[in-house]
Motif scaffolding. Structure first.
Motif, short mmCIF file in Angstrom:
data_model
loop_
_atom_site.label_atom_id
_atom_site.label_comp_id
_atom_site.label_asym_id
_atom_site.label_seq_id
_atom_site.Cartn_x
_atom_site.Cartn_y
_atom_site.Cartn_z
N ALA A 1 0.83 -1.21 0.00
CA ALA A 1 0.00 0.00 0.00
C ALA A 1 0.86 1.26 0.00
CB ALA A 1 -0.92 0.00 1.21
N ILE A 2 1.94 1.22 0.78
CA ILE A 2 2.86 2.37 0.81
C ILE A 2 3.58 2.50 -0.53
CG2 ILE A 2 4.97 3.25 1.89
CD1 ILE A 2 4.02 1.92 4.50
N GLU A 3 3.99 1.37 -1.07
CA GLU A 3 4.71 1.38 -2.35
C GLU A 3 3.83 1.91 -3.48
OE1 GLU A 3 6.31 -2.03 -5.43
OE2 GLU A 3 6.59 -2.36 -3.28
N ASN A 4 2.54 1.57 -3.46
CA ASN A 4 1.61 2.01 -4.51
C ASN A 4 0.84 3.28 -4.16
OD1 ASN A 4 1.75 -0.27 -6.55
ND2 ASN A 4 1.29 -1.43 -4.71
N GLN A 5 1.22 3.90 -3.04
CA GLN A 5 0.58 5.14 -2.57
C GLN A 5 -0.94 4.98 -2.44
OE1 GLN A 5 1.86 8.08 -5.46
NE2 GLN A 5 3.84 8.36 -4.45
N ALA A 6 -1.33 3.81 -1.92
CA ALA A 6 -2.76 3.51 -1.81
C ALA A 6 -3.45 4.36 -0.75
CB ALA A 6 -2.95 2.02 -1.48
N PHE A 7 -2.71 4.83 0.24
CA PHE A 7 -3.32 5.64 1.30
C PHE A 7 -3.84 6.96 0.76
CE2 PHE A 7 -0.90 2.71 3.95
CZ PHE A 7 -1.79 2.46 4.98
N THR A 8 -3.24 7.44 -0.33
CA THR A 8 -3.71 8.68 -0.94
C THR A 8 -4.59 8.42 -2.17
OG1 THR A 8 -1.63 8.80 -2.20
CG2 THR A 8 -1.75 10.03 -0.13
N LYS A 9 -4.28 7.34 -2.91
CA LYS A 9 -5.05 7.04 -4.12
C LYS A 9 -6.34 6.27 -3.83
CE LYS A 9 -1.00 6.93 -7.16
NZ LYS A 9 -0.16 6.08 -8.07
N GLN A 10 -6.30 5.40 -2.82
CA GLN A 10 -7.48 4.59 -2.47
C GLN A 10 -7.71 4.61 -0.96
OE1 GLN A 10 -5.09 1.89 -4.18
NE2 GLN A 10 -6.24 1.47 -6.03
#
Length: 240
Positions: free
Chosen positions: A83-92
């Motif tokens: 999630a951190i690698e794919n920036q999921a906290f901001t994108k999803q």
């Protein structure tokens, strides 16, 4: 090794240092409890002290918590590192909030399962704990996430999968905790035999966990090696 590599070792380190020793003690006390019961029925008395049954129960409860905990930890690392690698906290953000709530709800359900006394509530919290483990494990399917899932399940070889062995044994441990009262209250010993059969199967899965976990540690490259090794042709075993 970078911090991500060290974080990946937390799950197997806890399993080796804490979970597997508890498994050995639980199996030892289970065997002594069984032998004492058979000797008491056949000979009328046994030299094995009665405390072995209490110790088996106490350590069995510890084992359930340890197995569920290490299972959640094993799924938390790929979930949040990816999630951190794919920036999921901001994108999803909605997806990540849902997953965080699922981790919290699963832990809370297990805590309530330990405290619940009526059969209905034990069944409810066992179901919720199991559901939480399954939802987290199959999050990519439930959330309809495109691409490969963050948790590597080895679906193409499920019969040799560390994930599937772990999920199955976790559900068996939750079930064993939920039926403790039935085991001691059922004079027909039906629940006791169910408990023995399922936990013998769980023991085989624990052995499989040791083997598949060791294999997976050999297959997972260090962070700085990933870009090089993932260029390899794993079918033909050739690297550029």
């Amino acid at each position: 090794m970078n911090p991500t590599d060290y974080a990946a070792l937390i799950h197997p380190a806890i399993a080796v240092a804490f979970v597997f020793p508890i498994i050995g003690m639980v199996v030892n006390f289970a065997w002594q409890t069984r032998q004492r019961r058979l000797q008491s029925v056949g000979e009328g008395k046994s030299k094995i002290p009665p405390i072995v049954g209490q110790e088996h129960l106490k350590l069995g409860k510890w084992l359930t918590g340890a197995v569920v905990g290490v299972c959640l930890l094993g799924m938390a690392y790929p979930t949040f590192s990816k999630a951190i690698e794919n920036q999921a906290f901001t994108k999803q953000p909605g997806e990540m909030v849902f997953l965080i709530l699922m981790f919290a709800a699963t832990i809370a359900s297990l805590v309530f399962l330990y405290k619940a006394q009526p059969r209905l509530w034990r069944a409810i919290f066992a179901f919720l704990s199991s559901l939480g483990v399954l939802v987290i494990g199959f999050q990519d399917i439930i959330l309809r996430r495109e691409g490969l899932g963050w948790i590597f399940r080895r679906d193409y070889e499920w019969q040799y999968s560390h994930f599937y062995y772990g999920i199955t044994v976790t559900l068996l441990m939750i079930f064993s905790l939920a039926i403790v009262k039935e085991i001691y209250q059922d004079r027909s010993n039906r629940w006791r035999y169910i408990h023995i059969f399922l936990n013998c199967f769980a023991l085989l899965l624990f052995i499989g966990q040791g083997m598949t976990g060791t294999r997976d540690l050999l297959e997972i490259p260090l962070g700085w090696q990933e870009t090089h090794l993932y260029k390899c042709d794993f079918t033909n075993k050739i690297c550029p």
